[in-house]
Design a protein around this motif. Structure first.
Motif, PDB file in Angstrom:
ATOM      1  N   PRO A   1      31.930  28.557  74.514  1.00 43.69           N
ATOM      2  CA  PRO A   1      32.178  27.199  74.016  1.00 43.69           C
ATOM      3  C   PRO A   1      33.366  26.473  74.641  1.00 43.69           C
ATOM      4  N   TRP A   2      34.514  27.148  74.812  1.00 41.98           N
ATOM      5  CA  TRP A   2      35.664  26.463  75.426  1.00 41.98           C
ATOM      6  C   TRP A   2      35.297  25.903  76.793  1.00 41.98           C
ATOM      7  N   GLY A   3      34.665  26.756  77.622  1.00 43.57           N
ATOM      8  CA  GLY A   3      34.339  26.356  78.989  1.00 43.57           C
ATOM      9  C   GLY A   3      33.227  25.317  79.030  1.00 43.57           C
TER      10      GLY A   3
ATOM     11  N   SER B   1      57.073  26.262  78.896  1.00 49.87           N
ATOM     12  CA  SER B   1      58.070  26.921  78.053  1.00 49.87           C
ATOM     13  C   SER B   1      57.550  28.173  77.347  1.00 49.87           C
ATOM     14  N   ASN B   2      56.246  28.214  77.032  1.00 47.20           N
ATOM     15  CA  ASN B   2      55.755  29.345  76.234  1.00 47.20           C
ATOM     16  C   ASN B   2      56.072  30.677  76.901  1.00 47.20           C
ATOM     17  N   VAL B   3      55.694  30.783  78.184  1.00 44.35           N
ATOM     18  CA  VAL B   3      55.890  32.074  78.860  1.00 44.35           C
ATOM     19  C   VAL B   3      57.367  32.352  79.099  1.00 44.35           C
TER      20      VAL B   3
ATOM     21  N   ALA C   1      41.208  17.066  70.041  1.00 46.13           N
ATOM     22  CA  ALA C   1      41.015  18.516  69.940  1.00 46.13           C
ATOM     23  C   ALA C   1      42.025  19.258  70.817  1.00 46.13           C
ATOM     24  N   TYR C   2      42.433  20.456  70.376  1.00 53.36           N
ATOM     25  CA  TYR C   2      43.429  21.220  71.135  1.00 53.36           C
ATOM     26  C   TYR C   2      42.859  21.780  72.429  1.00 53.36           C
ATOM     27  N   ASP C   3      41.521  21.834  72.526  1.00 53.74           N
ATOM     28  CA  ASP C   3      40.919  22.513  73.678  1.00 53.74           C
ATOM     29  C   ASP C   3      40.324  21.533  74.697  1.00 53.74           C
TER      30      ASP C   3
ATOM     31  N   GLY D   1      47.763  34.953  84.649  1.00 47.68           N
ATOM     32  CA  GLY D   1      47.593  33.896  83.658  1.00 47.68           C
ATOM     33  C   GLY D   1      47.081  34.442  82.352  1.00 47.68           C
ATOM     34  N   HIS D   2      47.105  33.582  81.342  1.00 48.63           N
ATOM     35  CA  HIS D   2      46.707  33.965  79.979  1.00 48.63           C
ATOM     36  C   HIS D   2      45.609  33.042  79.481  1.00 48.63           C
ATOM     37  N   SER D   3      44.510  33.621  79.003  1.00 49.75           N
ATOM     38  CA  SER D   3      43.452  32.859  78.345  1.00 49.75           C
ATOM     39  C   SER D   3      42.873  31.811  79.298  1.00 49.75           C
ATOM     40  N   MET D   4      43.016  30.506  79.015  1.00 47.41           N
ATOM     41  CA  MET D   4      42.576  29.507  79.994  1.00 47.41           C
ATOM     42  C   MET D   4      43.285  29.733  81.333  1.00 47.41           C
TER      43      MET D   4
ATOM     44  N   ASP E   1      46.484  41.209  69.459  1.00 49.76           N
ATOM     45  CA  ASP E   1      45.799  39.920  69.317  1.00 49.76           C
ATOM     46  C   ASP E   1      45.984  39.058  70.576  1.00 49.76           C
ATOM     47  N   HIS E   2      45.879  37.746  70.423  1.00 45.76           N
ATOM     48  CA  HIS E   2      45.870  36.816  71.566  1.00 45.76           C
ATOM     49  C   HIS E   2      47.275  36.305  71.902  1.00 45.76           C
ATOM     50  N   SER E   3      48.262  36.764  71.157  1.00 45.37           N
ATOM     51  CA  SER E   3      49.565  36.078  71.183  1.00 45.37           C
ATOM     52  C   SER E   3      50.504  36.578  72.278  1.00 45.37           C
ATOM     53  N   TYR E   4      51.652  35.922  72.342  1.00 46.52           N
ATOM     54  CA  TYR E   4      52.689  36.338  73.285  1.00 46.52           C
ATOM     55  C   TYR E   4      53.331  37.670  72.890  1.00 46.52           C
ATOM     56  N   TYR E   5      53.138  38.135  71.637  1.00 47.38           N
ATOM     57  CA  TYR E   5      53.598  39.488  71.284  1.00 47.38           C
ATOM     58  C   TYR E   5      52.828  40.515  72.115  1.00 47.38           C
TER      59      TYR E   5
ATOM     60  N   GLU F   1      59.923  31.385  77.320  1.00 51.45           N
ATOM     61  CA  GLU F   1      60.679  31.647  76.093  1.00 51.45           C
ATOM     62  C   GLU F   1      60.193  32.867  75.321  1.00 51.45           C
ATOM     63  N   LYS F   2      58.907  33.202  75.445  1.00 51.39           N
ATOM     64  CA  LYS F   2      58.348  34.207  74.538  1.00 51.39           C
ATOM     65  C   LYS F   2      57.994  35.550  75.162  1.00 51.39           C
ATOM     66  N   SER F   3      57.853  35.616  76.485  1.00 53.04           N
ATOM     67  CA  SER F   3      57.238  36.820  77.069  1.00 53.04           C
ATOM     68  C   SER F   3      58.226  37.830  77.635  1.00 53.04           C
TER      69      SER F   3
ATOM     70  N   ASN G   1      41.193  37.197  68.136  1.00 56.06           N
ATOM     71  CA  ASN G   1      40.163  36.423  67.408  1.00 56.06           C
ATOM     72  C   ASN G   1      39.173  35.740  68.343  1.00 56.06           C
ATOM     73  N   PHE G   2      39.592  35.533  69.595  1.00 59.81           N
ATOM     74  CA  PHE G   2      38.737  34.796  70.531  1.00 59.81           C
ATOM     75  C   PHE G   2      37.848  35.714  71.380  1.00 59.81           C
ATOM     76  N   LEU G   3      38.012  37.012  71.215  1.00 59.32           N
ATOM     77  CA  LEU G   3      37.365  37.959  72.139  1.00 59.32           C
ATOM     78  C   LEU G   3      35.838  37.807  72.188  1.00 59.32           C
TER      79      LEU G   3
ATOM     80  N   SER H   1      49.339  29.165  82.215  1.00 53.64           N
ATOM     81  CA  SER H   1      49.320  29.312  80.756  1.00 53.64           C
ATOM     82  C   SER H   1      47.989  28.892  80.151  1.00 53.64           C
ATOM     83  N   GLY H   2      47.875  29.187  78.858  1.00 54.73           N
ATOM     84  CA  GLY H   2      46.651  28.901  78.124  1.00 54.73           C
ATOM     85  C   GLY H   2      46.676  27.564  77.403  1.00 54.73           C
ATOM     86  N   LEU H   3      45.622  27.328  76.643  1.00 48.79           N
ATOM     87  CA  LEU H   3      45.436  26.078  75.898  1.00 48.79           C
ATOM     88  C   LEU H   3      46.661  25.748  75.054  1.00 48.79           C
ATOM     89  N   THR H   4      47.024  24.518  75.045  1.00 48.77           N
ATOM     90  CA  THR H   4      48.131  23.934  74.260  1.00 48.77           C
ATOM     91  C   THR H   4      49.519  24.228  74.851  1.00 48.77           C
ATOM     92  N   CYS H   5      49.592  25.033  75.904  1.00 49.73           N
ATOM     93  CA  CYS H   5      50.902  25.469  76.407  1.00 49.73           C
ATOM     94  C   CYS H   5      51.465  24.536  77.471  1.00 49.73           C
ATOM     95  N   ASN H   6      52.771  24.694  77.696  1.00 49.36           N
ATOM     96  CA  ASN H   6      53.403  24.129  78.891  1.00 49.36           C
ATOM     97  C   ASN H   6      54.270  25.228  79.492  1.00 49.36           C
TER      98      ASN H   6
END
Ligand SMILES: N[C@@H](CCC(=O)N[C@@H](CS)C(=O)NCC(=O)O)C(=O)O
Length: 281
Positions: A184-186, A61-63, A97-99, A149-152, A258-262, A65-67, A227-229, A54-59
């Motif tokens: 920047p994230w990396g 459950s995100n994938v 910071a979240y990242d 995986g997603h993002s991070m 976008d970047h979301s689980y949608y 519950e949402k995917s 937004n992060f592209l 998963s990506g930043l801030t996730c555990n």
């Protein structure tokens, strides 16, 4: 008998089981939580294992519950493992910071204080957790592992696949950070976790790791309205890296997503088809 896994949640779903476990991690020196979806096919046979990072801030459950991943896993007969994105706990180093810090482990082993004590995510994902899965889930076919995986977590999937050739028979990513040493994230995570030597960062950077082609093709889906592209993901750098060495890759730029689980939920079926080609071969 020593209880290695502590069951914290169990749900029957799609005729299989979602189970969430805590365990004492030797590599991360803290309690780690992960989820496993066991498909109905595992009642009678060994099944391929698909890792989802998963990506930043996730555990976990995100994938889950949402995917819609469990419906697909039940249909395809894949066991899905969803690890956490970092060590956690009051005794574990963190940052506001979240990242950075908890929720942002970047799937590498930290060498810098105070992070190195717990942030050993590469060893956790590549050694400790697979050994645990092989031992505790006898129906997991460890000869047939795929990673996504997603993002991070896309960075994790791509870079770990490239660092450990042969481990994963299939690989794919949604909106991955493809060149962490250049964004920047990396830059923030790598300088904090492993220090300022930029040359050392390349060992954890999918674009830099792409030095030769492998016979495992790579699938990437990326939304154009993410937004992060432009600043963080820079998908074109990976396309160029693949092109330079003749690596087979399918990189889909998805208009308006976008970047979301949608977005992930929309294209996850394509990723399962992709993994099935290799894992069911
Ligand atoms: N805007 C987010 C940035 C982090 C973010 O977008 N995380 C992505 C992965 S990089 C995610 O999947 N978030 C959780 C979710 O959508 O369920 C925040 O500040 O929390």
């Amino acid at each position: 008998m020593e209880l290695v896994l502590k069951l914290v949640e169990q749900k029957k779903t799609f005729d299989g089981a979602l189970e969430v476990f805590d365990h004492e991690s030797e590599s991360c020196q803290c309690t780690m939580r992960f989820a496993v979806y066991t498909p109905p096919q595992a009642k009678t046979a060994k099944v391929p294992v698909l890792w989802y990072l998963s990506g930043l801030t996730c555990n976990w459950s995100n994938v889950m519950e949402k995917s819609g991943i469990m419906r697909l896993a039940a249909e395809f007969g894949f066991m899905v493992i969803a690890p956490d994105t970092s060590p956690r706990g009051e005794q574990v180093a963190n940052d506001d910071a979240y990242d950075l810090g908890q929720g942002a482990g970047f799937y590498i082993n930290a060498t810098e204080a105070p992070w190195a004590e717990h942030f050993q995510m590469e060893t956790y994902i590549m050694e400790e957790l697979p050994a645990l899965i092989a031992k505790e889930f006898l129906n997991a076919d460890m000869d047939k592992q795929g990673i996504m995986g997603h993002s991070m977590g896309g960075h994790g999937a791509l870079s770990l696949h490239l660092k450990y050739p042969g481990r994963f028979k299939s690989v794919s990513a949604f909106s991955p950070i493809v060149a962490p040493s250049q964004v920047p994230w990396g830059e923030k995570a790598f300088s904090t976790y492993i220090g300022d030597d930029r040359a050392a960062w390349k060992a954890h950077d999918a674009c830099a790791l792409m030095s030769s082609s492998s016979d495992v093709p790579i699938l990437i889906d990326q939304g154009t309205a993410d937004n992060f592209l432009d600043e963080q993901l820079r998908t074109h750098l990976f396309a160029e890296a693949c092109e330079a060495v003749g690596q087979k890759a399918e990189i889909n730029m998805r208009e308006g997503y976008d970047h979301s689980y949608y977005f992930i939920a929309t294209f996850l079926p394509n990723h399962f088809d992709w993994h099935a080609k290799a894992l069911n071969a």
